[in-house]
Every structure is written in structure tokens, then in C-alpha cells.
Write a protein that holds these residues in place. Structure first.
Motif, PDB file in Angstrom:
ATOM      1  N   LEU A   1       1.841   7.085   5.487  1.00 29.81           N
ATOM      2  CA  LEU A   1       1.405   5.703   5.664  1.00 29.81           C
ATOM      3  C   LEU A   1       2.524   4.844   6.237  1.00 29.81           C
ATOM      4  O   LEU A   1       2.277   3.909   7.003  1.00 29.81           O
ATOM      5  CB  LEU A   1       0.942   5.140   4.317  1.00 29.81           C
ATOM      6  CG  LEU A   1       0.324   3.740   4.322  1.00 29.81           C
ATOM      7  CD1 LEU A   1      -0.881   3.664   5.246  1.00 29.81           C
ATOM      8  CD2 LEU A   1      -0.077   3.337   2.904  1.00 29.81           C
TER       9      LEU A   1
ATOM     10  N   ALA B   1       1.734  11.457   1.139  1.00 31.16           N
ATOM     11  CA  ALA B   1       0.775  10.459   1.600  1.00 31.16           C
ATOM     12  C   ALA B   1       1.457   9.120   1.855  1.00 31.16           C
ATOM     13  O   ALA B   1       1.143   8.424   2.824  1.00 31.16           O
ATOM     14  CB  ALA B   1      -0.337  10.293   0.564  1.00 31.16           C
ATOM     15  N   ALA B   2       2.396   8.755   0.993  1.00 30.00           N
ATOM     16  CA  ALA B   2       3.099   7.488   1.173  1.00 30.00           C
ATOM     17  C   ALA B   2       3.976   7.515   2.414  1.00 30.00           C
ATOM     18  O   ALA B   2       4.036   6.536   3.173  1.00 30.00           O
ATOM     19  CB  ALA B   2       3.929   7.182  -0.067  1.00 30.00           C
TER      20      ALA B   2
ATOM     21  N   THR C   1       0.521   3.910  -2.863  1.00 32.64           N
ATOM     22  CA  THR C   1       0.152   5.271  -2.483  1.00 32.64           C
ATOM     23  C   THR C   1       1.151   6.269  -3.029  1.00 32.64           C
ATOM     24  O   THR C   1       0.791   7.371  -3.465  1.00 32.64           O
ATOM     25  CB  THR C   1       0.060   5.392  -0.949  1.00 32.64           C
ATOM     26  OG1 THR C   1      -0.939   4.478  -0.474  1.00 32.64           O
ATOM     27  CG2 THR C   1      -0.298   6.805  -0.518  1.00 32.64           C
TER      28      THR C   1
ATOM     29  N   SER D   1       0.194   6.723  -6.624  1.00 27.01           N
ATOM     30  CA  SER D   1      -1.124   7.293  -6.923  1.00 27.01           C
ATOM     31  C   SER D   1      -1.402   8.627  -6.228  1.00 27.01           C
ATOM     32  O   SER D   1      -2.093   9.488  -6.781  1.00 27.01           O
ATOM     33  CB  SER D   1      -2.223   6.296  -6.548  1.00 27.01           C
ATOM     34  OG  SER D   1      -2.198   6.034  -5.150  1.00 27.01           O
ATOM     35  N   GLU D   2      -0.866   8.793  -5.016  1.00 31.74           N
ATOM     36  CA  GLU D   2      -1.194   9.987  -4.229  1.00 31.74           C
ATOM     37  C   GLU D   2       0.004  10.873  -3.924  1.00 31.74           C
ATOM     38  O   GLU D   2      -0.157  11.979  -3.403  1.00 31.74           O
ATOM     39  CB  GLU D   2      -1.866   9.571  -2.914  1.00 31.74           C
ATOM     40  CG  GLU D   2      -3.161   8.801  -3.099  1.00 31.74           C
ATOM     41  CD  GLU D   2      -3.776   8.410  -1.775  1.00 31.74           C
ATOM     42  OE1 GLU D   2      -3.722   9.221  -0.823  1.00 31.74           O
ATOM     43  OE2 GLU D   2      -4.311   7.278  -1.682  1.00 31.74           O
TER      44      GLU D   2
ATOM     45  N   ARG E   1       0.836  -1.209   0.000  1.00 39.22           N
ATOM     46  CA  ARG E   1       0.000   0.000   0.000  1.00 39.22           C
ATOM     47  C   ARG E   1       0.867   1.253   0.000  1.00 39.22           C
ATOM     48  O   ARG E   1       0.518   2.260  -0.633  1.00 39.22           O
ATOM     49  CB  ARG E   1      -0.916   0.001   1.224  1.00 39.22           C
ATOM     50  CG  ARG E   1      -2.139  -0.897   1.103  1.00 39.22           C
ATOM     51  CD  ARG E   1      -2.925  -0.939   2.393  1.00 39.22           C
ATOM     52  NE  ARG E   1      -3.249   0.407   2.881  1.00 39.22           N
ATOM     53  CZ  ARG E   1      -3.473   0.698   4.157  1.00 39.22           C
ATOM     54  NH1 ARG E   1      -3.364  -0.243   5.087  1.00 39.22           N
ATOM     55  NH2 ARG E   1      -3.788   1.923   4.517  1.00 39.22           N
TER      56      ARG E   1
END
Length: 251
Positions: free
Chosen positions: A150, A146-147, A138, A141-142, A134
Motif C-alpha cells: 500500500l 500488505a502494508a 493495514t 490488521s493484514e 491506512r
């Protein structure tokens, strides 16, 4: 403090020596920036000749074996007459330290590994591997922020955004998927302690340290602070590390 460089396998590795005494190599995690160890190195320099270095940046991939050979090259450059050192590795630096002990055991006298991941050995490995996937998805994609969030990190944990992006793209997945060859480390006979922070209870890194200790039949220790206790709790962390290393030397 003195600053030097050594050329090894196409990379110029910068290293620093502080203090006098037995050689102690500190291997940095999270991008391999030795500046994170400046406080710890200063506090240990009264007892050890403390060796720190900037790990080579990841190229097209992150080669754990090459990282280990780099560490051995730094030890040999710092002490060519007697190239042996106690080794402390934290996080990904601990993964490199395990590989160093397995591949080049003749340069390692004692080994302390603090919160090095061993995700593939955990009983709930699928859960943690899914989180790692994830993080990578992330990032794609984001975006970086954001990564990092996380993964429990932020941009302030790195010298610049480029270093953070390289970490997520190259080092993070390689370290998460790496399975340390603990059987090879155990066969070397090198005295080892695995450790986790007092505030790291119930994390995958604490679980990793416990499982590593079981595989190695070595002592598991708790160090002050959490994953970054060597920075945030350095005044307590430094004597705890010194005591641990001193006990290993008596084995």
C-alpha cells in the motif's frame, strides 16, 4: 574508502568516507541504510569527499531533531578542523536534511533535498494523510507485506523484515506527519534546491518538492529517474547532482 564510528547521544554511528575534495554528506531515507548510496558515492568520489552513514535505528519514537544532531555529529567527526559539508538528502533523509539546516546551519554549506515529503503542507493533505493512516492500519490488521504494498514498497527494499517493520511502525508515521521548518531554513541563507524525479510527476512527493521550493524561494529541479533515481539511474543522477551543487556554490 575508510570506515569510522562516532558516539553520539547514546548511539554509535558508523560512517564511511570516499574520495577527496569538498565534503558532501548523503543522508539516506527509508530506514537510513547508507548501503543504498554506494553506487552514487563511488561516482561522486572523484569530485567530493563523500560522507555516508547509517542513521540510528528508531527506538520508542523517531526524533527528527536527534536525527539532525546525529548528522551534524558525523560531519564534525569526519572534518573536525573544518566541520562543514554540502548536504544531499533523499526521502526521509531529506526531512532530516531540512531539520539539520534549521537546527545546525553552521555545518551546512549547500543543500539539495530530493523528494522529501511535506504532506501537511499540500492542498490535498487530508487525502494523503488518510492513505498514511491506512498503511498503518493495514500493517496491524493484514501484516507487513500488505502494508508495504500500500505504501509502494516491498520487503526487498529493506535489509530484513525486522527493518521493514520498524520503518512502518516508527519512521513512516513520524516522517509523514513532520512539517519542515522552511521559514527557519530560509532565514539561514543556505543555498537550497528541492528536486523530484522525472518519473515522479503528479505524486505527493513531487508536489512536496514544488511547495518547498515556493516556501524557500529557491530553485526546483528535476532529476533523472523517480523516487529511487539515485539507485536505478545513478549514471545520470550523479552528474545531475554534481551540476546542481556546483551552481549552488556560485550563489
Amino acid at each position: 574508502m575508510s570506515t569510522h564510528t562516532v558516539r553520539h547521544e547514546g548511539a554509535e554511528l558508523r560512517y564511511e568516507l570516499r574520495g577527496d575534495g569538498p565534503l558532501l554528506l548523503l543522508i539516506a531515507g527509508r530506514g537510513g541504510h547508507s548501503a543504498r548510496y554506494s553506487g552514487l558515492a563511488q561516482r561522486l568520489a572523484g569530485t567530493y569527499a563523500v560522507l555516508t552513514y547509517d542513521r540510528r535505528g528508531p527506538g520508542t519514537d523517531f526524533d527528527m531533531g536527534q536525527q539532525a544532531r546525529d548528522a551534524a555529529a558525523v560531519i564534525r567527526a569526519a572534518r573536525p578542523a573544518r566541520p562543514r559539508a554540502a548536504v544531499f538528502g533523499q526521502g526521509a533523509g531529506g526531512s532530516v536534511a531540512f531539520e539539520l539546516a534549521a537546527q545546525v546551519p553552521d555545518v551546512v554549506t549547500e543543500l539539495v533535498v530530493h523528494e522529501a515529503p511535506a504532506i501537511t503542507l499540500l492542498p490535498d493533505a487530508p487525502k494523503w494523510l488518510a492513505i498514511a493512516r491506512r498503511v498503518r492500519a493495514t500493517h496491524e490488521s493484514e501484516g507487513l507485506g500488505a502494508a508495504l504494498a500500500l505504501a509502494g514498497l516491498s520487503s526487498t527494499d529493506f535489509p530484513d523484515p525486522a527493518a521493514a517493520a520498524l520503518f512502518l511502525a516508527r519512521e513512516f508515521p513520524a516522517v509523514v506527519l513532520h512539517t519542515p521548518d522552511l521559514d527557519a531554513v530560509r532565514r539561514t541563507g543556505i543555498p537550497v534546491v528541492t528536486a523530484a524525479g522525472e518519473t515522479s510527476r503528479d505524486t505527493c512527493l513531487e508536489q512536496s518538492a514544488r511547495i518547498q521550493a515556493e516556501h524557500l524561494a529557491c530553485r526546483y529541479a528535476r532529476f533523472p529517474g523517480g523516487h529511487h533515481g539515485f539507485e536505478s539511474d545513478v549514471d545520470a543522477f550523479a552528474p545531475a547532482l554534481c551540476t546542481t551543487l556546483a551552481r549552488l556554490r556560485r550563489l
